[in-house]
Design an enzyme around this catalytic site. Structure first.
Site, PDB file in Angstrom:
ATOM      1  N   GLU A 203       0.814  -1.219   0.000  1.00  0.00           N
ATOM      2  CA  GLU A 203       0.000   0.000   0.000  1.00  0.00           C
ATOM      3  C   GLU A 203       0.851   1.274   0.000  1.00  0.00           C
ATOM      4  OE1 GLU A 203      -4.200  -0.597   1.721  1.00  0.00           O
ATOM      5  OE2 GLU A 203      -2.813  -1.052   3.358  1.00  0.00           O
TER       6      GLU A 203
ATOM      7  N   HIS B 199      -0.495   5.708   7.277  1.00  0.00           N
ATOM      8  CA  HIS B 199      -1.653   4.845   7.035  1.00  0.00           C
ATOM      9  C   HIS B 199      -1.647   3.757   8.098  1.00  0.00           C
ATOM     10  CE1 HIS B 199      -4.533   2.075   5.507  1.00  0.00           C
ATOM     11  NE2 HIS B 199      -3.626   1.135   5.284  1.00  0.00           N
TER      12      HIS B 199
ATOM     13  N   HIS C  91      -4.479   1.050  10.776  1.00  0.00           N
ATOM     14  CA  HIS C  91      -5.774   0.378  10.918  1.00  0.00           C
ATOM     15  C   HIS C  91      -6.331   0.500  12.335  1.00  0.00           C
ATOM     16  CE1 HIS C  91      -3.761  -2.469   7.765  1.00  0.00           C
ATOM     17  NE2 HIS C  91      -4.211  -1.382   7.185  1.00  0.00           N
TER      18      HIS C  91
ATOM     19  N   HIS D  10     -11.394  -0.442   6.794  1.00  0.00           N
ATOM     20  CA  HIS D  10      -9.966  -0.666   6.602  1.00  0.00           C
ATOM     21  C   HIS D  10      -9.103   0.129   7.583  1.00  0.00           C
ATOM     22  CE1 HIS D  10      -6.463  -0.625   3.419  1.00  0.00           C
ATOM     23  NE2 HIS D  10      -6.042  -0.837   4.645  1.00  0.00           N
TER      24      HIS D  10
HETATM   25 MN    MN Z   1      -3.959  -0.947   5.084  1.00  0.00          MN
END
Ligand code: MN
Length: 250
Positions: free
Chosen positions: A77, A96, A98, A167
């Protein structure tokens, strides 16, 4: 220590902080723009943030491709960081992750994730929700190419944080320290808001004026900002790596 080495050193500390503060686990990543070239950025190779050292940092371009030959696996990602740093030249660091506490706000329609505590004001007044299904149908929910990442960056627009339905979240900040701070306080703000919702009644969000007041007078290394960085670095056993930059150079 030159500027590039200092940035990489701080990126290692940032990885450890995000792990220690449970913003990331084996998954999740943070990047920082190359101070010598705004068209590339630094990020770890595919590795749990807790384990990252300077040797694990790779340089990628704004399409997510490695600048130098790289045989080691990269984050699937990584395109998220490339797209946001490309779309937001004023931003220098992206995260980024979760973090579980934010996830309900990406799948429920009733209550928006907005600042309710003063340390949550960094996330900004508006936190849009991006749903990969809107433009890409049924996927495995991962952002694995530039088309998807550019779409996410468009939803983020000029905000600091966007949620990704089912997500996680992305955040963008002017500096590495700010990206870390925002990403630590985002789940805490979400947790407080969730608990307040459970208590029932109307929710009192921070006003626009309160959010603006908290975000005025930006200094990358103000005493208050450095205090959190120093505290978190020592807490994750990186105190020996702390380098306070010359304020005149910032
Ligand atoms: Mn992810």
């Amino acid at each position: 220590m030159n500027e590039k080495d200092r940035v990489i050193n701080d990126l290692v500390i940032a990885n450890r902080i995000l792990a220690r503060e449970e913003v990331v686990d084996a998954y999740g990543h943070i990047s920082i723009r190359n101070p010598d070239n705004p068209n590339t950025f630094f990020i770890a190779r595919s590795l749990a943030p807790q384990l990252v050292t300077a040797d694990d940092i790779v340089e990628l371009d704004l399409d997510g491709n490695p600048v130098n030959d790289e045989a080691r696996p990269l984050y699937l990602e990584r395109f998220i960081h490339a797209a946001i740093l490309k779309a937001r030249p004023e931003m220098h660091s992206t995260v980024h992750a979760h973090a579980e506490d934010i996830l309900p706000f990406g799948i429920a329609n009733g209550i928006p994730l907005r600042p309710v505590i003063h340390s949550g004001s960094f996330i900004g007044a508006n936190v849009p929700v991006w749903d990969i299904a809107d433009n890409f149908g049924d996927t495995n929910l991962l952002v694995t190419n530039m088309d998807q990442a550019d779409d996410l960056a468009r939803t983020l627009a000029n905000n600091n944080v966007a949620l990704m339905r089912g997500h996680g979240f992305v955040s963008a900040a002017r500096s590495l320290i700010e990206a870390v701070r925002m990403s630590v306080y985002l789940p805490r703000n979400a947790r407080v808001l969730s608990r307040a919702v459970h208590l029932g009644g109307d929710i009192k969000f921070l006003s626009q004026g309160e959010i603006d007041a908290r975000n005025q007078g930006y200094k990358p290394y103000s005493p208050e900002t450095w205090r959190t960085w120093e505290y978190w670095a020592i807490k994750c056993d990186c105190g020996h790596m702390l380098v306070k930059p010359d304020e005149n150079n910032e």
